[in-house]
Scaffold this active site. Structure first.
Site, mmCIF file in Angstrom:
data_model
loop_
_atom_site.group_PDB
_atom_site.id
_atom_site.type_symbol
_atom_site.label_atom_id
_atom_site.label_comp_id
_atom_site.label_asym_id
_atom_site.label_seq_id
_atom_site.Cartn_x
_atom_site.Cartn_y
_atom_site.Cartn_z
ATOM 1 N N LYS A 51 43.645 37.748 40.272
ATOM 2 C CA LYS A 51 44.351 38.869 40.900
ATOM 3 C C LYS A 51 45.790 38.462 41.213
ATOM 4 C CE LYS A 51 40.195 41.050 42.683
ATOM 5 N NZ LYS A 51 39.185 41.173 43.730
ATOM 6 N N GLN A 95 38.372 39.981 49.786
ATOM 7 C CA GLN A 95 37.406 39.692 48.722
ATOM 8 C C GLN A 95 35.988 39.648 49.275
ATOM 9 O OE1 GLN A 95 38.241 39.552 45.499
ATOM 10 N NE2 GLN A 95 36.203 39.025 44.784
ATOM 11 N N ASP A 118 41.118 48.783 47.368
ATOM 12 C CA ASP A 118 39.750 48.801 46.835
ATOM 13 C C ASP A 118 39.132 50.200 46.877
ATOM 14 O OD1 ASP A 118 38.652 46.374 45.882
ATOM 15 O OD2 ASP A 118 38.646 45.550 47.915
HETATM 16 N N1 GUN Z 1 33.912 41.344 44.918
HETATM 17 C C1 GUN Z 1 33.455 41.715 43.704
HETATM 18 N N2 GUN Z 1 34.087 42.834 43.281
HETATM 19 C C2 GUN Z 1 34.963 43.165 44.263
HETATM 20 C C3 GUN Z 1 35.911 44.216 44.397
HETATM 21 O O1 GUN Z 1 36.064 45.095 43.548
HETATM 22 N N3 GUN Z 1 36.643 44.207 45.550
HETATM 23 C C4 GUN Z 1 36.470 43.268 46.523
HETATM 24 N N4 GUN Z 1 37.229 43.350 47.615
HETATM 25 N N5 GUN Z 1 35.599 42.272 46.414
HETATM 26 C C5 GUN Z 1 34.861 42.233 45.284
#
Ligand code: GUN
Length: 280
Positions: A51, A95, A118
């Site tokens: 990311k 996350q 998100d």
């Molecule tokens: N963990 C796995 N996929 C995601 C996601 O799309 N967003 C977040 N914040 N954590 C994740």
């Protein structure tokens, strides 16, 4: 047709990079994303690294804040509140998964909905299900964009969503409804999944069960989007038996190289959208 997620994600990132250059020339500022990572989960560490890498690559100011697994919940919540107030920060992502002593719901609901890249905050979930503008969760948004590459007009199509998670199944259902699909949402208690799949024009598989969907589960001409990432002895495989289903499908995403690369590209897209809304 194999839907090339890697290529489509690259094209999207190129487009977003140009958009950032435009925004920069207008406003003399660029979108900024802060990612909070708690603990040492190996998969999470890789996701967060990617990311950060892709954000920087297209010109987003990216910062990762790392906490040890035993950090107090209040420390994380206070940091989110501080980021909420900081006008320079466009997007906040915590996350998941989080350690058990941290209340995921509290964390999600502390993020300002306008910075919730998100799309997990109940305000964004509600707006999406009401058909209003909202931040859309990155994985289903990626699936949706891939699906649209295979088929422009989804109206009246019968879509079967496998899995009902907040992360994918539920928001995916809302996106398909918005496109006037007839949607069947299936899950672990569904009586006859094979029968449901056999009726589908579109299948979105997101359950985490290696090669669950077989060649004789689908009808000819189906479009299949495979969200699964399952580690097996023979490498990473999806929720769909690609070798079997690709012989019958009109279009299908591979694993890896399908939905995965799109998810991060959609996060970058959401960060830019948050920035644009905050500055309009
Ligand atoms: N963990 C796995 N996929 C995601 C996601 O799309 N967003 C977040 N914040 N954590 C994740």
């Amino acid at each position: 047709m194999i839907i090339d997620g890697k290529k489509i994600a690259l094209e999207l990132r190129e487009k977003l990079k140009k958009k950032i250059m435009e925004l920069k020339s207008f406003s003399n500022s660029v979108p900024a994303l802060t990612v909070i990572l708690v603990g040492e989960d190996p998969a999470s560490k890789i996701y967060v690294k990617n990311k950060e890498k892709f954000s920087k690559e297209i010109g987003i100011n990216s910062e990762v804040i790392k906490y040890p697994a035993n950090v107090g919940e209040k420390v994380v919540l206070d940091k989110i509140k501080e980021l909420n107030k900081n006008k320079k920060i466009s997007g906040i992502l915590v996350q998941l998964p989080l350690p058990k002593h941290i209340d995921k719901r509290k964390v999600i609901e502390t993020i300002l909905p306008s910075k919730d890249v998100d799309g997990f905050h109940p305000i964004n979930v509600g707006n999406l299900s009401s058909g209003y503008e909202s931040n859309i969760p990155c994985t289903p948004l990626g699936c949706y964009l891939l699906l649209k590459k295979a088929e422009k007009n989804l109206s009246g199509k019968h879509a079967v969503v496998i899995g009902r998670s907040n992360l994918n199944g539920k928001p995916m259902t809302q996106l398909l409804l918005k496109e006037n699909c007839t949607v069947t949402v299936t899950h672990s208690k569904t009586k006859d999944l094979k029968k449901e799949c056999n009726r589908a024009d579109i299948i979105i598989a997101a359950v985490g069960s290696p090669k669950l969907v077989k060649g004789d589960w689908v009808k000819k001409g189906v479009i299949v989007i495979d969200v699964g990432i399952n580690k097996t002895d023979s490498g990473i495989v999806g929720d769909v038996d690609f070798d079997e289903v690709s012989k019958v499908a009109k279009a299908i995403t591979p694993v890896p190289g399908g939905v995965g690369p799109m998810t991060i590209a959609c996060l970058l897209n959401n960060t830019i959208e948050c920035f644009k809304r905050a500055n309009s």
